[in-house]
Write an enzyme that holds these catalytic residues in place. Sequence first.
Site, PDB file in Angstrom:
ATOM      1  N   LYS A  80       3.020   6.613  46.737  1.00  0.00           N
ATOM      2  CA  LYS A  80       3.159   5.840  48.455  1.00  0.00           C
ATOM      3  C   LYS A  80       3.037   6.677  49.539  1.00  0.00           C
ATOM      4  O   LYS A  80       2.103   5.824  50.408  1.00  0.00           O
ATOM      5  CB  LYS A  80       4.739   6.211  47.967  1.00  0.00           C
ATOM      6  CG  LYS A  80       5.737   5.434  46.922  1.00  0.00           C
ATOM      7  CD  LYS A  80       6.921   6.170  46.679  1.00  0.00           C
ATOM      8  CE  LYS A  80       7.582   5.275  45.968  1.00  0.00           C
ATOM      9  NZ  LYS A  80       9.140   5.372  45.682  1.00  0.00           N
ATOM     10  N   ASP A 117      12.528   0.167  49.035  1.00  0.00           N
ATOM     11  CA  ASP A 117      13.422   1.544  48.262  1.00  0.00           C
ATOM     12  C   ASP A 117      14.832   1.825  48.861  1.00  0.00           C
ATOM     13  O   ASP A 117      16.255   1.567  48.142  1.00  0.00           O
ATOM     14  CB  ASP A 117      12.864   2.840  48.226  1.00  0.00           C
ATOM     15  CG  ASP A 117      11.838   3.117  47.557  1.00  0.00           C
ATOM     16  OD1 ASP A 117      12.000   2.053  46.190  1.00  0.00           O
ATOM     17  OD2 ASP A 117      10.670   4.014  47.149  1.00  0.00           O
TER      18      ASP A 117
END
Length: 293
Positions: A80, A117
Amino acid sequence: MTGGSVAPVMVTATTRLHLVIGRPVRHSLSPVIHNAAFEALGETRVFAALEVPAEAVPALFEAVRRTDGIDGISVTTPCKQSAAAAVDRLSEPADRLRAVNTVAVSPGGVLVGANTDGEGLVAAVRSLGCDLEGARVLLLGAGGAARAAAVAMAEARVDSMVVVARRLQAAKEVAELAGGSARAVDGVDESTVADSDLVVNATVVGMAGGPAPSDVPFDLGGFRPGQWVFDMVYQPLETPLMRRARRAGASVSCGLPMLVHQAAAQIRIWTGREAPVGVMTSAAECFLRQTPR
């Protein structure tokens, strides 16, 4: 088939490709969830998993820029941060978090990074009937998932947030990122748990095949009726933390709703269409129940 009368989409030379990248990635539910969504929507897209180490992300993204056929990438651990550094543009909150879990390939090969997220967590919690506005939150963990959750919950106007992690400095960084009334503490006791309306586990403790699967994070107690406990772990569907909280009368959920809702946000980014959350949830649950653990 994912059920009903929806016909499966035939894969042809014009089918658009989507990937989930990370290492390890073979355990990922993303192909199950996204392919179920694409099928239900009648999209000529297919979703596959690709094992990629973090250091290979820049080279992969450069290849994607030069390739016609890949429309989107889902990014998981440990890629990420590398993805955030390798895309051409960052949207909020990816820029703030410096972490990307979603990449959209725009015309001309421009890569735009996003992070769904936190949005997934908030949507999941609200779908369960838990009101975040004015809630007192206890957040366990200080990794990427915890950071995204902290920012999103702060934006959802929680009343207060207590962050606890194995390392106090890491917890302080998460609390600072969230701002407002968020604060880090060095350890947690039963009164801290009992004073919380929502407890969110953003650690991997309790995950099948993960560290100390028989334990609960920080040896928690103090759960009570009227409280929500959300465990981001979704394999298994019921974790030791959830069992302990349920026995005390709290309402509980595993991380599957968050996984589905963050994926639904990705679908919106890639296609501009609302995702079939129910279909995606059913596909994931069916797969998990049929897969030996």
